[in-house]
Motif scaffolding. Structure first.
Motif, PDB file in Angstrom:
ATOM      1  N   SER A  43      14.817   1.090   1.156  1.00 11.68           N
ATOM      2  CA  SER A  43      13.418   1.309   0.770  1.00 11.68           C
ATOM      3  C   SER A  43      12.469   0.501   1.646  1.00 11.68           C
ATOM      4  CB  SER A  43      13.207   0.932  -0.702  1.00 11.68           C
ATOM      5  OG  SER A  43      13.960   1.792  -1.520  1.00 11.68           O
ATOM      6  N   TYR A  44      12.800  -0.768   1.877  1.00 15.28           N
ATOM      7  CA  TYR A  44      11.932  -1.609   2.705  1.00 15.28           C
ATOM      8  C   TYR A  44      11.918  -1.143   4.163  1.00 15.28           C
ATOM      9  CZ  TYR A  44      10.706  -4.923  -0.947  1.00 15.28           C
ATOM     10  OH  TYR A  44      10.175  -5.495  -2.074  1.00 15.28           O
ATOM     11  N   THR A  45      13.037  -0.632   4.633  1.00 12.62           N
ATOM     12  CA  THR A  45      13.085  -0.091   6.001  1.00 12.62           C
ATOM     13  C   THR A  45      12.169   1.126   6.122  1.00 12.62           C
ATOM     14  OG1 THR A  45      15.344  -0.885   6.335  1.00 12.62           O
ATOM     15  CG2 THR A  45      14.601   0.911   7.769  1.00 12.62           C
ATOM     16  N   VAL A  46      12.198   2.011   5.129  1.00 17.10           N
ATOM     17  CA  VAL A  46      11.346   3.199   5.142  1.00 17.10           C
ATOM     18  C   VAL A  46       9.873   2.797   5.049  1.00 17.10           C
ATOM     19  CG1 VAL A  46      10.731   5.307   3.883  1.00 17.10           C
ATOM     20  CG2 VAL A  46      13.126   4.756   4.313  1.00 17.10           C
ATOM     21  N   ILE A  47       9.564   1.821   4.213  1.00 20.49           N
ATOM     22  CA  ILE A  47       8.178   1.333   4.118  1.00 20.49           C
ATOM     23  C   ILE A  47       7.710   0.854   5.479  1.00 20.49           C
ATOM     24  CG2 ILE A  47       6.728  -0.521   3.186  1.00 20.49           C
ATOM     25  CD1 ILE A  47       8.424  -0.238   0.551  1.00 20.49           C
ATOM     26  N   LYS A  48       8.545   0.065   6.153  1.00 17.18           N
ATOM     27  CA  LYS A  48       8.183  -0.475   7.474  1.00 17.18           C
ATOM     28  C   LYS A  48       7.964   0.654   8.485  1.00 17.18           C
ATOM     29  CE  LYS A  48       9.695  -3.725  10.979  1.00 17.18           C
ATOM     30  NZ  LYS A  48      10.619  -3.489  12.059  1.00 17.18           N
ATOM     31  N   ARG A  49       8.884   1.609   8.535  1.00 14.40           N
ATOM     32  CA  ARG A  49       8.768   2.713   9.492  1.00 14.40           C
ATOM     33  C   ARG A  49       7.531   3.571   9.235  1.00 14.40           C
ATOM     34  NH1 ARG A  49      15.049   4.635   9.677  1.00 14.40           N
ATOM     35  NH2 ARG A  49      15.805   2.911  10.953  1.00 14.40           N
ATOM     36  N   LEU A  50       7.278   3.889   7.973  1.00 15.22           N
ATOM     37  CA  LEU A  50       6.125   4.720   7.654  1.00 15.22           C
ATOM     38  C   LEU A  50       4.812   3.981   7.924  1.00 15.22           C
ATOM     39  CD1 LEU A  50       7.329   6.576   4.425  1.00 15.22           C
ATOM     40  CD2 LEU A  50       7.173   7.476   6.756  1.00 15.22           C
ATOM     41  N   ALA A  51       4.811   2.677   7.715  1.00 13.83           N
ATOM     42  CA  ALA A  51       3.617   1.885   8.030  1.00 13.83           C
ATOM     43  C   ALA A  51       3.374   1.883   9.537  1.00 13.83           C
ATOM     44  CB  ALA A  51       3.766   0.460   7.504  1.00 13.83           C
ATOM     45  N   GLU A  52       4.433   1.735  10.322  1.00  9.82           N
ATOM     46  CA  GLU A  52       4.307   1.730  11.791  1.00  9.82           C
ATOM     47  C   GLU A  52       3.782   3.058  12.311  1.00  9.82           C
ATOM     48  OE1 GLU A  52       8.295   0.711  12.977  1.00  9.82           O
ATOM     49  OE2 GLU A  52       7.926  -1.450  12.780  1.00  9.82           O
ATOM     50  N   ARG A  53       4.117   4.159  11.635  1.00 12.59           N
ATOM     51  CA  ARG A  53       3.680   5.488  12.069  1.00 12.59           C
ATOM     52  C   ARG A  53       2.353   5.903  11.445  1.00 12.59           C
ATOM     53  NH1 ARG A  53       8.970   7.482  10.844  1.00 12.59           N
ATOM     54  NH2 ARG A  53       8.081   9.309   9.855  1.00 12.59           N
ATOM     55  N   GLY A  54       1.750   5.051  10.627  1.00  9.60           N
ATOM     56  CA  GLY A  54       0.444   5.365  10.063  1.00  9.60           C
ATOM     57  C   GLY A  54       0.469   6.280   8.863  1.00  9.60           C
ATOM     58  N   VAL A  55       1.613   6.363   8.190  1.00  9.99           N
ATOM     59  CA  VAL A  55       1.724   7.199   7.003  1.00  9.99           C
ATOM     60  C   VAL A  55       1.260   6.437   5.769  1.00  9.99           C
ATOM     61  CG1 VAL A  55       3.346   8.453   5.499  1.00  9.99           C
ATOM     62  CG2 VAL A  55       3.607   8.549   7.995  1.00  9.99           C
ATOM     63  N   LEU A  56       1.508   5.136   5.766  1.00  8.66           N
ATOM     64  CA  LEU A  56       1.091   4.312   4.642  1.00  8.66           C
ATOM     65  C   LEU A  56       0.614   2.964   5.149  1.00  8.66           C
ATOM     66  CD1 LEU A  56       3.461   1.972   4.053  1.00  8.66           C
ATOM     67  CD2 LEU A  56       4.645   3.917   3.104  1.00  8.66           C
ATOM     68  N   LYS A  57      -0.082   2.242   4.265  1.00 11.72           N
ATOM     69  CA  LYS A  57      -0.473   0.876   4.601  1.00 11.72           C
ATOM     70  C   LYS A  57       0.187  -0.055   3.602  1.00 11.72           C
ATOM     71  CE  LYS A  57      -4.826   0.810   2.033  1.00 11.72           C
ATOM     72  NZ  LYS A  57      -6.245   0.530   2.088  1.00 11.72           N
TER      73      LYS A  57
END
Length: 122
Positions: A43-57
């Motif tokens: 879950s934390y890996t997905v949060i990090k990846r999506l944040a890096e791609r601008g999907v979430l903050k």
């Protein structure tokens, strides 16, 4: 602005996020464990990846989406439409209609959409 690409497992994550946001990272990890069977680390890996791609903050361990469900769905549909159906709306509709029986209500809704488009071009 172009909608970032979201892969299948990320989309399932985002469905939870859109439903629950704003949500703490720890609460999101718990929900992902319960609903997706993911480990906390995943879950934390997905949060990090999506944040890096601008999907979430992710601010102060509270996450919120930066793109809506509708934006992601439209982007995916456009990609499918362009890649698979070579931007041919009749081919797209025929493939869908041949794969699945449309109800009378769905046929009427499609007709209404087409009529509305025809009125807009006059």
């Amino acid at each position: 602005m172009m909608t970032p690409k979201i892969f299948e497992s990320e989309y399932r994550f985002c469905l939870i996020l859109w439903r629950e946001e704003p949500i703490s990272c720890s609460d999101m990890a718990k929900k992902c464990k319960d609903e997706l069977g993911w480990s906390r680390t995943t879950s934390y890996t997905v949060i990090k990846r999506l944040a890096e791609r601008g999907v979430l903050k992710n601010e102060s361990s509270i996450i919120e989406s930066l793109v809506s469900k509708e934006e992601v769905q439209l982007s995916e549909m456009n990609e499918l439409f362009e890649k698979t159906f070579e931007k041919s709306l009749p081919a797209f509709i025929a493939a869908f209609a041949n794969h699945q029986k449309l109800t009378d209500k769905e046929v009427e809704e499609i007709k209404r959409i087409i009529e509305k488009q025809e009125e807009g071009t006059k």
